[in-house]
Design a protein around this motif. Sequence first.
Motif, PDB file in Angstrom:
ATOM      1  N   GLY A 143      40.098  35.219 115.389  1.00 36.15           N
ATOM      2  CA  GLY A 143      41.534  35.486 115.485  1.00 36.15           C
ATOM      3  C   GLY A 143      42.004  36.476 114.436  1.00 36.15           C
TER       4      GLY A 143
ATOM      5  N   ILE B 247      40.891  39.942 115.412  1.00 38.50           N
ATOM      6  CA  ILE B 247      41.723  40.501 116.480  1.00 38.50           C
ATOM      7  C   ILE B 247      43.063  40.957 115.916  1.00 38.50           C
ATOM      8  CG2 ILE B 247      42.996  39.922 118.593  1.00 38.50           C
ATOM      9  CD1 ILE B 247      40.575  38.007 119.220  1.00 38.50           C
TER      10      ILE B 247
ATOM     11  N   PHE C  11      36.045  37.558 123.104  1.00 39.02           N
ATOM     12  CA  PHE C  11      37.394  37.414 122.563  1.00 39.02           C
ATOM     13  C   PHE C  11      37.986  38.747 122.100  1.00 39.02           C
ATOM     14  CE2 PHE C  11      35.871  33.060 122.235  1.00 39.02           C
ATOM     15  CZ  PHE C  11      36.963  32.364 122.723  1.00 39.02           C
TER      16      PHE C  11
ATOM     17  N   LEU D   2      40.906  40.424 123.784  1.00 40.41           N
ATOM     18  CA  LEU D   2      42.306  40.133 123.482  1.00 40.41           C
ATOM     19  C   LEU D   2      42.966  41.268 122.717  1.00 40.41           C
ATOM     20  CD1 LEU D   2      42.076  36.356 122.533  1.00 40.41           C
ATOM     21  CD2 LEU D   2      43.032  37.361 124.616  1.00 40.41           C
TER      22      LEU D   2
ATOM     23  N   VAL E 259      44.426  43.627 125.215  1.00 38.93           N
ATOM     24  CA  VAL E 259      45.666  43.096 125.786  1.00 38.93           C
ATOM     25  C   VAL E 259      46.828  43.312 124.817  1.00 38.93           C
ATOM     26  CG1 VAL E 259      46.828  41.014 126.605  1.00 38.93           C
ATOM     27  CG2 VAL E 259      44.401  41.361 127.115  1.00 38.93           C
ATOM     28  N   LEU E 260      46.620  42.938 123.570  1.00 40.87           N
ATOM     29  CA  LEU E 260      47.691  43.035 122.584  1.00 40.87           C
ATOM     30  C   LEU E 260      48.090  44.471 122.287  1.00 40.87           C
ATOM     31  CD1 LEU E 260      46.559  40.184 120.182  1.00 40.87           C
ATOM     32  CD2 LEU E 260      48.526  40.179 121.741  1.00 40.87           C
TER      33      LEU E 260
ATOM     34  N   VAL F 154      43.676  44.779 132.473  1.00 38.34           N
ATOM     35  CA  VAL F 154      43.831  43.786 131.414  1.00 38.34           C
ATOM     36  C   VAL F 154      43.749  42.372 131.988  1.00 38.34           C
ATOM     37  CG1 VAL F 154      45.536  42.812 129.817  1.00 38.34           C
ATOM     38  CG2 VAL F 154      45.049  45.251 129.789  1.00 38.34           C
TER      39      VAL F 154
ATOM     40  N   CYS G 146      41.217  39.449 130.902  1.00 40.23           N
ATOM     41  CA  CYS G 146      41.639  38.082 130.553  1.00 40.23           C
ATOM     42  C   CYS G 146      40.895  37.040 131.391  1.00 40.23           C
ATOM     43  CB  CYS G 146      43.144  37.924 130.741  1.00 40.23           C
ATOM     44  SG  CYS G 146      44.105  38.822 129.516  1.00 40.23           S
TER      45      CYS G 146
ATOM     46  N   LEU H 201      37.458  36.825 130.029  1.00 42.68           N
ATOM     47  CA  LEU H 201      37.455  36.074 128.787  1.00 42.68           C
ATOM     48  C   LEU H 201      37.512  34.587 129.047  1.00 42.68           C
ATOM     49  CD1 LEU H 201      37.583  35.801 125.741  1.00 42.68           C
ATOM     50  CD2 LEU H 201      40.032  36.247 125.878  1.00 42.68           C
TER      51      LEU H 201
ATOM     52  N   SER I 116      34.493  32.131 128.024  1.00 42.48           N
ATOM     53  CA  SER I 116      34.724  31.109 126.999  1.00 42.48           C
ATOM     54  C   SER I 116      34.373  29.709 127.501  1.00 42.48           C
ATOM     55  CB  SER I 116      36.178  31.136 126.536  1.00 42.48           C
ATOM     56  OG  SER I 116      37.045  30.695 127.562  1.00 42.48           O
TER      57      SER I 116
END
Length: 126
Positions: free
Chosen positions: A13, A16, A85, A88, A91-92, A113, A117, A120, A124
């Motif tokens: 996290g 990212i 991951f 992400l 996406v952001l 995107v 997702c 992902l 995961s």
Amino acid sequence: MDKTNYSALTYIGLCIIFTVIGQLLVKHGVLQVSTSKTMTVGLVNYILRTFTNVWVIIGLLSAVVAAVAWTMALSRCQLSFAYPFMGLAIVLVLALSGIVFQEHSTMTRWVGVLIVCLGLFVASRG
């Protein structure tokens, strides 16, 4: 999920977040440099102005922090778990570029995107 995976997810996290912050700050700095009237001086001057711009420097330092977080994440989990991951960040950056820089994103980009997702989510689970 055990403590190691929570730790890995924390570092993922952070990676990212700092990756996205870095991209946005570099873009902000580059926009300042490229709108400058001294752009007509040439490529060398442009490069010097770009890499001495405070926003570009902070953005690149954010990338270094992201790399440290990534290294810490990989010391706690498998690459095949962690790497999906990173989607992400795509996406952001896409979402925030529209908010921060008023960049227009086509529906095709958003569909891409969405596919990232979904990938992902699937990755995961395994």
